[in-house]
Design an enzyme around this catalytic site. Structure first.
Site, short mmCIF file in Angstrom:
data_model
loop_
_atom_site.label_atom_id
_atom_site.label_comp_id
_atom_site.label_asym_id
_atom_site.label_seq_id
_atom_site.Cartn_x
_atom_site.Cartn_y
_atom_site.Cartn_z
N GLY A 1 -49.02 57.38 -78.61
CA GLY A 1 -49.00 56.74 -77.29
C GLY A 1 -48.23 55.45 -77.28
N SER A 2 -47.02 55.47 -77.88
CA SER A 2 -46.23 54.25 -78.05
C SER A 2 -45.37 53.88 -76.85
CB SER A 2 -45.30 54.40 -79.27
OG SER A 2 -46.03 54.59 -80.44
N ARG B 1 -46.10 53.09 -73.73
CA ARG B 1 -46.53 52.12 -72.72
C ARG B 1 -47.83 51.44 -73.16
NH1 ARG B 1 -48.93 55.85 -67.74
NH2 ARG B 1 -50.42 57.04 -69.00
N ASN C 1 -53.92 55.76 -81.01
CA ASN C 1 -54.00 55.00 -79.76
C ASN C 1 -53.99 55.85 -78.50
OD1 ASN C 1 -53.43 52.56 -77.89
ND2 ASN C 1 -51.63 53.88 -77.60
N SER D 1 -62.96 51.60 -77.42
CA SER D 1 -63.15 50.87 -76.15
C SER D 1 -64.55 50.30 -76.12
CB SER D 1 -62.96 51.81 -74.96
OG SER D 1 -63.35 51.18 -73.75
N TYR E 1 -65.18 59.33 -70.58
CA TYR E 1 -64.35 58.39 -71.33
C TYR E 1 -65.18 57.63 -72.37
CZ TYR E 1 -61.12 54.54 -72.28
OH TYR E 1 -60.29 53.64 -72.90
N THR F 1 -68.17 58.28 -73.74
CA THR F 1 -68.73 59.07 -74.83
C THR F 1 -67.65 59.55 -75.78
OG1 THR F 1 -68.73 61.04 -73.41
CG2 THR F 1 -70.79 59.79 -73.58
N LYS G 1 -65.06 57.81 -76.61
CA LYS G 1 -64.79 56.64 -77.45
C LYS G 1 -65.97 56.36 -78.39
CE LYS G 1 -60.71 55.61 -75.83
NZ LYS G 1 -59.50 55.64 -76.69
#
Length: 248
Positions: free
Chosen positions: A12-13, A15, A91, A143, A156, A158, A160
């Site tokens: 995920g580089s 942005r 990421n 997160s 989201y 759970t 993380k």
């Protein structure tokens, strides 16, 4: 130059936090396999610019984190370069906000596919190389939603939480091979994800933060740099909150 002559794979580089990590790593001497889901001219230009500015190699790789076959093919492409991977930064992720009773099981599966299963699969691939090297670092981007369990984060948050527990488990299993595994748990960060939130929701986030501002992606990237470098050589199995001292 905390990562001079090291090579990192960052998912995920293109942005947000991932882009900031790529920029900070390259400034600190790291060569980078820069992952993105789709090829774009803008991303290719960015990678070339960072390569030239920092005298490192930034090598774009493309695959969909929701597709295990694409992940496998992308990793094969990386291994064909015969480079060591010294650092893996998991990421890439997808956002999701809805109450439990309004979240379908299919939505849960889709979020977990990217935010958890893809990271475990990639960690399995990369850790095999690191075991042979007898060294390596894995940093998972989690997160505070995975620690605090806010309303509306059944998918989201759970996903993380699962990644945070996996961080501890992986650290215990891989320590014998001199591989460290840690996580960073960002608070509300100035990215596209937060920019798309309603004003009331953003105000609520700021109310809970003692520093009364959003975190900048570079501040997360600096924490990841610390955990990826030898400065944290005796730290493993930890989750570092970077949240401006968020109040529960």
């Amino acid at each position: 130059m905390l990562l001079k002559e090291k090579t990192a794979l960052i998912t995920g580089s293109n942005r947000g936090i991932g882009r900031a990590i790529m920029e900070v790593f390259s400034k600190n001497g790291a060569n980078v396999f820069a992952h993105a889901r789709k090829h774009t001219v803008e991303f290719e230009i960015l990678c070339r610019q960072l390569s030239q500015e920092n005298n490192v190699e930034i090598m774009p790789v493309y695959f969909d984190m929701a597709d295990s076959e694409q992940i496998k093919a992308g990793f094969k492409q990386i291994t064909q370069t015969k480079r060591q991977i010294n650092v893996l930064v998991n990421n890439a992720g997808v956002a999701h906000g809805a109450y439990m009773q309004m979240t379908s099981i299919q939505e849960l599966r889709e979020v977990f596919e990217v935010n958890f299963f893809a990271h475990i699969l990639l960690s399995q691939y990369v850790s095999k190389l690191m075991v042979r090297q007898k060294s390596g670092v894995i940093v998972n981007i989690a997160s505070i939603a995975g620690l605090d369990g806010d309303k509306g984060t059944i998918a989201y948050g759970t996903s993380k939480s699962a990644l945070i527990l996996a961080t501890s488990t992986m650290a215990k299993e891989l320590a014998q091979y001199n591989i460290r595994v840690n996580a960073v748990a960002p608070g509300a960060t100035n990215t596209d994800m937060v920019a798309q939130m309603e004003r009331k929701a953003k105000d609520k986030l700021l109310e809970k933060c003692l520093m009364k501002r959003l975190c900048e992606p570079e501040e997360i990237a600096n924490a990841v740099l610390f955990l990826a470098s030898d400065m944290s050589s005796y730290i493993t199995g930890q989750t570092l909150r970077v949240d401006g001292d968020r109040k529960s």
